[in-house]
Design a protein around this motif. Structure first.
Motif, PDB file in Angstrom:
ATOM      1  N   GLY A   1       1.261  11.342  -9.364  1.00  0.00           N
ATOM      2  CA  GLY A   1       0.584  11.545 -10.641  1.00  0.00           C
ATOM      3  C   GLY A   1       0.411  10.329 -11.519  1.00  0.00           C
ATOM      4  N   TYR A   2       0.668   9.150 -10.999  1.00  0.00           N
ATOM      5  CA  TYR A   2       0.457   7.930 -11.785  1.00  0.00           C
ATOM      6  C   TYR A   2      -1.024   7.559 -11.755  1.00  0.00           C
ATOM      7  CZ  TYR A   2       5.391   7.192 -12.529  1.00  0.00           C
ATOM      8  OH  TYR A   2       6.689   7.332 -12.956  1.00  0.00           O
ATOM      9  N   GLN A   3      -1.514   7.093 -12.905  1.00  0.00           N
ATOM     10  CA  GLN A   3      -2.907   6.675 -13.044  1.00  0.00           C
ATOM     11  C   GLN A   3      -2.944   5.161 -13.184  1.00  0.00           C
ATOM     12  OE1 GLN A   3      -5.441   9.038 -13.027  1.00  0.00           O
ATOM     13  NE2 GLN A   3      -3.774  10.468 -12.565  1.00  0.00           N
ATOM     14  N   ARG A   4      -3.900   4.532 -12.513  1.00  0.00           N
ATOM     15  CA  ARG A   4      -4.070   3.081 -12.672  1.00  0.00           C
ATOM     16  C   ARG A   4      -4.460   2.763 -14.106  1.00  0.00           C
ATOM     17  NH1 ARG A   4      -5.932  -0.025  -7.325  1.00  0.00           N
ATOM     18  NH2 ARG A   4      -5.038   1.410  -5.823  1.00  0.00           N
ATOM     19  N   THR A   5      -3.893   1.673 -14.604  1.00  0.00           N
ATOM     20  CA  THR A   5      -4.193   1.217 -15.961  1.00  0.00           C
ATOM     21  C   THR A   5      -4.553  -0.269 -15.901  1.00  0.00           C
ATOM     22  OG1 THR A   5      -1.905   0.563 -16.422  1.00  0.00           O
ATOM     23  CG2 THR A   5      -2.516   2.831 -16.960  1.00  0.00           C
TER      24      THR A   5
ATOM     25  N   PRO B   1       0.800  -1.228   0.000  1.00  0.00           N
ATOM     26  CA  PRO B   1       0.000   0.000   0.000  1.00  0.00           C
ATOM     27  C   PRO B   1       0.833   1.279   0.000  1.00  0.00           C
ATOM     28  CG  PRO B   1      -0.136  -1.111   2.133  1.00  0.00           C
ATOM     29  CD  PRO B   1       0.561  -2.049   1.190  1.00  0.00           C
ATOM     30  N   GLU B   2       2.032   1.231   0.581  1.00  0.00           N
ATOM     31  CA  GLU B   2       2.900   2.413   0.579  1.00  0.00           C
ATOM     32  C   GLU B   2       3.319   2.760  -0.850  1.00  0.00           C
ATOM     33  OE1 GLU B   2       4.330  -0.505   3.856  1.00  0.00           O
ATOM     34  OE2 GLU B   2       3.801  -0.587   1.738  1.00  0.00           O
ATOM     35  N   ALA B   3       3.611   1.732  -1.642  1.00  0.00           N
ATOM     36  CA  ALA B   3       4.003   1.965  -3.036  1.00  0.00           C
ATOM     37  C   ALA B   3       2.835   2.528  -3.839  1.00  0.00           C
ATOM     38  CB  ALA B   3       4.508   0.667  -3.669  1.00  0.00           C
ATOM     39  N   ILE B   4       1.654   1.970  -3.653  1.00  0.00           N
ATOM     40  CA  ILE B   4       0.473   2.469  -4.360  1.00  0.00           C
ATOM     41  C   ILE B   4       0.254   3.943  -4.028  1.00  0.00           C
ATOM     42  CG2 ILE B   4      -2.046   2.278  -4.512  1.00  0.00           C
ATOM     43  CD1 ILE B   4      -1.622  -0.819  -4.170  1.00  0.00           C
ATOM     44  N   ALA B   5       0.352   4.282  -2.749  1.00  0.00           N
ATOM     45  CA  ALA B   5       0.178   5.678  -2.320  1.00  0.00           C
ATOM     46  C   ALA B   5       1.250   6.579  -2.944  1.00  0.00           C
ATOM     47  CB  ALA B   5       0.210   5.772  -0.799  1.00  0.00           C
ATOM     48  N   LEU B   6       2.483   6.116  -2.999  1.00  0.00           N
ATOM     49  CA  LEU B   6       3.572   6.887  -3.602  1.00  0.00           C
ATOM     50  C   LEU B   6       3.265   7.204  -5.059  1.00  0.00           C
ATOM     51  CD1 LEU B   6       6.600   7.921  -3.728  1.00  0.00           C
ATOM     52  CD2 LEU B   6       7.123   5.601  -4.549  1.00  0.00           C
ATOM     53  N   TYR B   7       2.890   6.201  -5.819  1.00  0.00           N
ATOM     54  CA  TYR B   7       2.655   6.417  -7.243  1.00  0.00           C
ATOM     55  C   TYR B   7       1.455   7.318  -7.480  1.00  0.00           C
ATOM     56  CZ  TYR B   7       6.131   2.750  -7.540  1.00  0.00           C
ATOM     57  OH  TYR B   7       7.281   2.025  -7.389  1.00  0.00           O
ATOM     58  N   GLU B   8       0.398   7.117  -6.724  1.00  0.00           N
ATOM     59  CA  GLU B   8      -0.782   7.979  -6.880  1.00  0.00           C
ATOM     60  C   GLU B   8      -0.445   9.428  -6.514  1.00  0.00           C
ATOM     61  OE1 GLU B   8      -3.738   5.825  -4.593  1.00  0.00           O
ATOM     62  OE2 GLU B   8      -4.361   4.692  -6.378  1.00  0.00           O
ATOM     63  N   LYS B   9       0.325   9.616  -5.444  1.00  0.00           N
ATOM     64  CA  LYS B   9       0.728  10.963  -5.016  1.00  0.00           C
ATOM     65  C   LYS B   9       1.568  11.656  -6.086  1.00  0.00           C
ATOM     66  CE  LYS B   9       4.253  11.610  -2.218  1.00  0.00           C
ATOM     67  NZ  LYS B   9       5.164  11.580  -1.078  1.00  0.00           N
TER      68      LYS B   9
ATOM     69  N   ALA C   1       0.496   4.143 -15.046  1.00  0.00           N
ATOM     70  CA  ALA C   1       1.199   4.849 -16.115  1.00  0.00           C
ATOM     71  C   ALA C   1       1.166   6.348 -15.819  1.00  0.00           C
ATOM     72  CB  ALA C   1       0.547   4.575 -17.467  1.00  0.00           C
ATOM     73  N   LYS C   2       2.177   7.039 -16.318  1.00  0.00           N
ATOM     74  CA  LYS C   2       2.235   8.491 -16.180  1.00  0.00           C
ATOM     75  C   LYS C   2       2.850   9.067 -17.443  1.00  0.00           C
ATOM     76  CE  LYS C   2       4.210  12.212 -13.364  1.00  0.00           C
ATOM     77  NZ  LYS C   2       5.043  12.515 -12.168  1.00  0.00           N
ATOM     78  N   VAL C   3       2.167  10.049 -18.014  1.00  0.00           N
ATOM     79  CA  VAL C   3       2.720  10.778 -19.146  1.00  0.00           C
ATOM     80  C   VAL C   3       3.717  11.780 -18.597  1.00  0.00           C
ATOM     81  CG1 VAL C   3       2.200  12.341 -21.054  1.00  0.00           C
ATOM     82  CG2 VAL C   3       0.635  10.455 -20.527  1.00  0.00           C
ATOM     83  N   LEU C   4       4.915  11.798 -19.177  1.00  0.00           N
ATOM     84  CA  LEU C   4       5.967  12.701 -18.700  1.00  0.00           C
ATOM     85  C   LEU C   4       5.834  14.060 -19.362  1.00  0.00           C
ATOM     86  CD1 LEU C   4       8.931  10.176 -18.922  1.00  0.00           C
ATOM     87  CD2 LEU C   4       7.582  10.762 -16.894  1.00  0.00           C
ATOM     88  N   ALA C   5       6.130  15.092 -18.608  1.00  0.00           N
ATOM     89  CA  ALA C   5       6.118  16.446 -19.170  1.00  0.00           C
ATOM     90  C   ALA C   5       7.284  16.562 -20.149  1.00  0.00           C
ATOM     91  CB  ALA C   5       6.252  17.476 -18.057  1.00  0.00           C
ATOM     92  N   GLY C   6       6.987  16.937 -21.370  1.00  0.00           N
ATOM     93  CA  GLY C   6       8.012  17.017 -22.406  1.00  0.00           C
ATOM     94  C   GLY C   6       8.788  18.260 -22.285  1.00  0.00           C
TER      95      GLY C   6
END
Length: 151
Positions: free
Chosen positions: A126-130, A116-124, A146-151
């Motif tokens: 800007g990662y979106q569940r896919t 759950p710590e990892a899930i919280a990290l990724y959501e915090k 997944a997360k789209v990177l700022a170009g």
């Protein structure tokens, strides 16, 4: 003082942290650990980051090519002494920056429901569940992001 170093999977400090990660995952994943372990080999990963706090390695992560436009985040770990200090976010941000510098448009990753710590990290961050991808399709314990990177 906290320092991030770009390296590869041959770095002794990266290997040592991954050994601690694998021990933690074996405990969390129990009988499922063998399935995940086959996808977490670190041989020949060219893009790894190790975080040092006062010259001690406390965190790591890596990226490897997933597709022409995406890098996969692998082997994220922060030692118990390094937790709750923003180290995981710093490592993740450095990996995203590196992926962007290499011309990749997004990062993807898989983690487990028992982390759950990892899930919280990724959501915090800007990662979106896919939908689960690749070898994780249909795996009940896996959560993909997944997360789209700022170009």
């Amino acid at each position: 003082m906290i320092i991030l170093r770009r390296t590869d999977s041959d770095a002794p400090d990266f290997k040592a942290l991954v050994k601690l990660l694998d021990a933690d995952l074996a405990e969390r994943d129990g009988a499922d650990h063998g399935f995940y372990a086959q996808f977490n080999k670190i041989d020949k990963i060219r893009h790894a980051v190790v975080c040092y706090e006062n010259d001690e390695p406390v965190g790591c992560g890596a990226i490897k090519a997933f597709s022409e436009e995406a890098m996969e985040v692998k082997r994220m770990y922060v030692s118990p002494d390094g937790r709750k200090k923003g180290i995981a976010t710093r490592v993740l941000t450095e990996l995203e920056t590196w992926a962007n510098e290499l011309g990749y448009a997004q990062c993807v990753l898989e983690t487990g429901k028992r982390q759950p710590e990892a899930i919280a990290l990724y959501e915090k961050n800007g990662y979106q569940r896919t939908e689960n991808y690749g070898q994780y399709v249909g795996v009940e314990n896996s959560v993909c992001f997944a997360k789209v990177l700022a170009g």
